[in-house]
Design a protein around this motif. Structure first.
Motif, PDB file in Angstrom:
ATOM      1  N   THR A 195      27.886  41.471 -21.913  1.00  0.00           N
ATOM      2  CA  THR A 195      27.380  41.811 -20.710  1.00  0.00           C
ATOM      3  C   THR A 195      26.765  40.471 -20.008  1.00  0.00           C
ATOM      4  N   LYS A 196      26.492  39.402 -20.558  1.00  0.00           N
ATOM      5  CA  LYS A 196      26.284  38.130 -19.969  1.00  0.00           C
ATOM      6  C   LYS A 196      27.121  37.137 -20.049  1.00  0.00           C
ATOM      7  N   GLY A 197      27.971  37.075 -21.161  1.00  0.00           N
ATOM      8  CA  GLY A 197      28.827  36.072 -21.544  1.00  0.00           C
ATOM      9  C   GLY A 197      28.138  35.311 -22.780  1.00  0.00           C
ATOM     10  N   ASN A 202      27.719  31.876 -23.256  1.00  0.00           N
ATOM     11  CA  ASN A 202      26.920  30.849 -23.016  1.00  0.00           C
ATOM     12  C   ASN A 202      25.635  31.167 -22.105  1.00  0.00           C
ATOM     13  N   ALA A 203      25.664  32.380 -21.699  1.00  0.00           N
ATOM     14  CA  ALA A 203      24.518  32.746 -20.834  1.00  0.00           C
ATOM     15  C   ALA A 203      23.339  33.446 -21.668  1.00  0.00           C
ATOM     16  N   ILE A 260      32.051  44.411 -20.530  1.00  0.00           N
ATOM     17  CA  ILE A 260      33.352  43.913 -20.258  1.00  0.00           C
ATOM     18  C   ILE A 260      33.848  43.763 -21.756  1.00  0.00           C
ATOM     19  N   GLY A 262      37.956  39.269 -22.661  1.00  0.00           N
ATOM     20  CA  GLY A 262      37.754  38.932 -21.039  1.00  0.00           C
ATOM     21  C   GLY A 262      36.605  37.975 -21.189  1.00  0.00           C
ATOM     22  N   SER A 263      35.522  38.291 -21.858  1.00  0.00           N
ATOM     23  CA  SER A 263      34.337  37.499 -21.760  1.00  0.00           C
ATOM     24  C   SER A 263      34.582  36.024 -22.509  1.00  0.00           C
ATOM     25  N   ALA A 276      37.391  34.483 -23.127  1.00  0.00           N
ATOM     26  CA  ALA A 276      38.386  33.810 -22.554  1.00  0.00           C
ATOM     27  C   ALA A 276      37.837  32.892 -21.662  1.00  0.00           C
ATOM     28  N   THR A 277      36.966  33.225 -20.780  1.00  0.00           N
ATOM     29  CA  THR A 277      36.404  32.653 -19.793  1.00  0.00           C
ATOM     30  C   THR A 277      35.776  31.208 -20.168  1.00  0.00           C
ATOM     31  N   ASP A 278      34.858  31.577 -21.185  1.00  0.00           N
ATOM     32  CA  ASP A 278      34.045  30.108 -21.875  1.00  0.00           C
ATOM     33  C   ASP A 278      35.085  29.540 -22.746  1.00  0.00           C
ATOM     34  N   LEU A 329      36.400  43.571 -15.957  1.00  0.00           N
ATOM     35  CA  LEU A 329      35.574  42.629 -15.018  1.00  0.00           C
ATOM     36  C   LEU A 329      35.768  43.223 -13.653  1.00  0.00           C
ATOM     37  N   ARG A 366      33.070  45.504 -12.690  1.00  0.00           N
ATOM     38  CA  ARG A 366      31.629  45.021 -12.661  1.00  0.00           C
ATOM     39  C   ARG A 366      31.412  44.602 -11.046  1.00  0.00           C
TER      40      ARG A 366
END
Lengths: 185, 185
Positions: free
Chosen positions: B18-20, B22-23, B94, B98-99, B101-103, B161, B164
């Motif tokens: 939901t947030k990632g 790191n978040a 998500i 995907g989540s 890979a971003t971070d 993604l 959302r």
DNA sequence: AAATATACTTACTTAGTAGTAAGTAAGCAA
DNA sequence: TTGCTTACTTACTACTAAGTAAGTATATTT
């Protein structure tokens, strides 16, 4: 005018694409530009303001680029779009949309709105390009243009994400397959 | 055995989606479970350990699920996979890939390796499924199975993604188009 | 009954984070 | 030359993050 503001935005853009919006701090911008943390706050009081500016510049850049391609055949326009992503891939950047979509839920409303604005802009352009391309018989696909636009956008977005995890050949593989599907039928 | 460890992992899984990664913080896990911050550290000394565990459970879950589908025709197996994503979409999640890979660039090496392991696992399964499905004439596509697997994976990943940002219909649109392309030709 | 292990809590440190208040140097404007 | 603006710096606040050390209650083993 000192150029600092532009440098800050450009630095932020790079950081969003490499680390993600929530993973960089004002320090990461200030230090390499040899200015203080507070100087960034002078130009962008809150981090949200900086985010909004980064997105607005991206929207503007997209408008400029697609504007220049107007006289090209649609399959060529599509190839140019893929090329923009190719360049990002070779620089180790992920796409702004992909990066921001992940952290979307953590954003202030003003930033969420801007992200949506950017997404709508890209999908709208892509939908029109596909529709026109099909009419001119240089792009071939089944189904609604809008659905196909979403599919293509998702491919481009994720190809950069996957590239990061699985190596840069992943991008090439996806991009090639994509263009082949649409243009050689 | 208190079940707390399982609850922590499940909470972390939800938060990553939901947030990632790191978040969220240990506080976001501890508070709703009514335990203290340090209790999370007791089970997972570093955040990286928690991340690795979340990914390992996902890998295990994927293995279990695909194992159950073994006797089904390949187009059905593919439909089941899409359905897993459909469920995530309806829950506002998500996809883990995907989540993460971003971070990716901000992760400790141990976590990066696990993410790659998960990606490889999914692509490998998907490639085999496509290859076998083509042989059995229930899945139709052009080009190499591996390239097609990357394309499909990128579609599923990004569809969540985009959903959302652009609303949940985006997922349906992408998923339907995808299945149509592969199965009705 | 004593020792040990499990699963925590309490209380803390260290190292950041975004953001602010107040001051300053340089340039332009009346 | 006085005042005002721009573009910062210095020095802070308030808060949150990950992580740790030491203590405790409960259950299990010996």
């Amino acid at each position: 005018m000192s150029g600092t503001k532009e440098k800050i935005v450009s630095m932020a853009d790079r950081l969003v694409r490499t680390k993600g919006f929530n993973a960089f701090s004002y320090k990461d911008i200030a230090a390499p530009l040899d200015i203080k943390n507070a100087a960034v706050h002078y130009h962008f009081p809150a981090k949200c303001d900086l985010g909004v500016e980064v997105i607005e510049q991206e929207i503007e850049k997209f408008r400029e680029q697609t504007g220049k391609w107007k006289q090209l055949p649609e399959n060529e326009q599509l190839a140019r779009l893929v090329d923009v992503f190719r360049q990002h891939n070779s620089q180790g950047n992920i796409c702004l949309m992909g990066s921001l979509a992940t952290d979307f839920e953590t954003f202030a409303p003003a930033m969420q709105t801007k992200v949506q604005e950017m997404a709508d802009g890209i999908v709208t352009w892509l939908t029109q390009c596909l529709e026109q391309g099909r009419k001119n018989k240089c792009i071939h696909f089944k189904g609604a243009a809008h659905a196909r636009a979403l599919l293509i956008m998702s491919n481009l977005q994720s190809s950069l994400l996957l590239s990061r995890v699985m190596g840069p050949t992943a991008f090439r593989s996806i991009a090639d397959q994509l263009m082949e599907d649409l243009c050689q039928k």
